[in-house]
Design a protein around this motif. Structure first.
Motif, PDB file in Angstrom:
ATOM      1  N   ILE A  71       9.225 -12.223  11.839  1.00 33.42           N
ATOM      2  CA  ILE A  71       7.669 -12.272  11.667  1.00 33.42           C
ATOM      3  C   ILE A  71       7.141 -11.385  13.060  1.00 33.42           C
ATOM      4  CG2 ILE A  71       5.343 -13.613  11.613  1.00 33.42           C
ATOM      5  CD1 ILE A  71       6.795 -15.990  10.379  1.00 33.42           C
ATOM      6  N   MET A  72       6.399 -10.303  12.541  1.00 40.16           N
ATOM      7  CA  MET A  72       5.799  -9.556  13.527  1.00 40.16           C
ATOM      8  C   MET A  72       6.939  -8.889  14.428  1.00 40.16           C
ATOM      9  SD  MET A  72       2.084 -11.416  14.158  1.00 40.16           S
ATOM     10  CE  MET A  72       1.328  -9.980  15.239  1.00 40.16           C
ATOM     11  N   ASN A  73       8.053  -8.575  13.947  1.00 37.11           N
ATOM     12  CA  ASN A  73       9.133  -7.940  14.747  1.00 37.11           C
ATOM     13  C   ASN A  73       9.687  -9.025  15.811  1.00 37.11           C
ATOM     14  OD1 ASN A  73       8.915  -5.239  13.495  1.00 37.11           O
ATOM     15  ND2 ASN A  73       7.130  -4.684  14.946  1.00 37.11           N
ATOM     16  N   THR A  74       9.713 -10.077  15.308  1.00 35.79           N
ATOM     17  CA  THR A  74      10.260 -11.099  16.008  1.00 35.79           C
ATOM     18  C   THR A  74      11.155 -12.114  15.016  1.00 35.79           C
ATOM     19  OG1 THR A  74       8.469 -11.182  17.731  1.00 35.79           O
ATOM     20  CG2 THR A  74       9.813 -13.239  17.841  1.00 35.79           C
ATOM     21  N   TRP A  75      12.261 -12.243  15.364  1.00 34.21           N
ATOM     22  CA  TRP A  75      13.223 -13.284  14.838  1.00 34.21           C
ATOM     23  C   TRP A  75      12.691 -14.489  15.132  1.00 34.21           C
ATOM     24  CZ3 TRP A  75      16.932 -11.727  11.650  1.00 34.21           C
ATOM     25  CH2 TRP A  75      17.454 -10.490  11.766  1.00 34.21           C
ATOM     26  N   VAL A  76      12.591 -15.453  13.803  1.00 35.55           N
ATOM     27  CA  VAL A  76      12.041 -17.002  13.926  1.00 35.55           C
ATOM     28  C   VAL A  76      13.377 -17.672  13.641  1.00 35.55           C
ATOM     29  CG1 VAL A  76      10.669 -18.613  12.455  1.00 35.55           C
ATOM     30  CG2 VAL A  76       9.863 -16.374  12.826  1.00 35.55           C
TER      31      VAL A  76
END
Length: 89
Positions: A71-76
């Protein structure tokens, strides 16, 4: 989707219709071809699923997390569990 094959030294591996099965199982692939003796081209659409894992020492045990989306270039990351040394016996 295109795949090029290289050996450990960075040299291209020559692939043919006869030897490709020693590198990949193409039984589930519909349409494919070999280009310039080193590139496999898969013509049928494919979905590649993946997940990223993280294993760390935490609280006298191991913490296991995984991420299957961004999400938004960040791993969740989500917790998979905590494994204590005592619970392993």
């Amino acid at each position: 989707m295109k795949f090029a094959f290289y050996d450990k030294t960075g040299g291209k591996i020559q692939i043919t219709v006869d030897n490709i099965q020693q590198y990949l199982d193409l039984s589930a692939v519909g349409s494919w071809e070999i280009d310039q003796s080193s590139t496999l081209i898969i013509n049928t659409p494919k979905y590649i699923g993946y997940q990223l894992g993280e294993l760390r020492e935490a609280d006298n045990g191991l913490s296991l997390k995984r991420a299957t989306k961004v999400i938004m270039n960040t791993w969740v990351f989500t917790d998979v569990g905590i494994f204590n040394e005592d619970s392993a016996h």
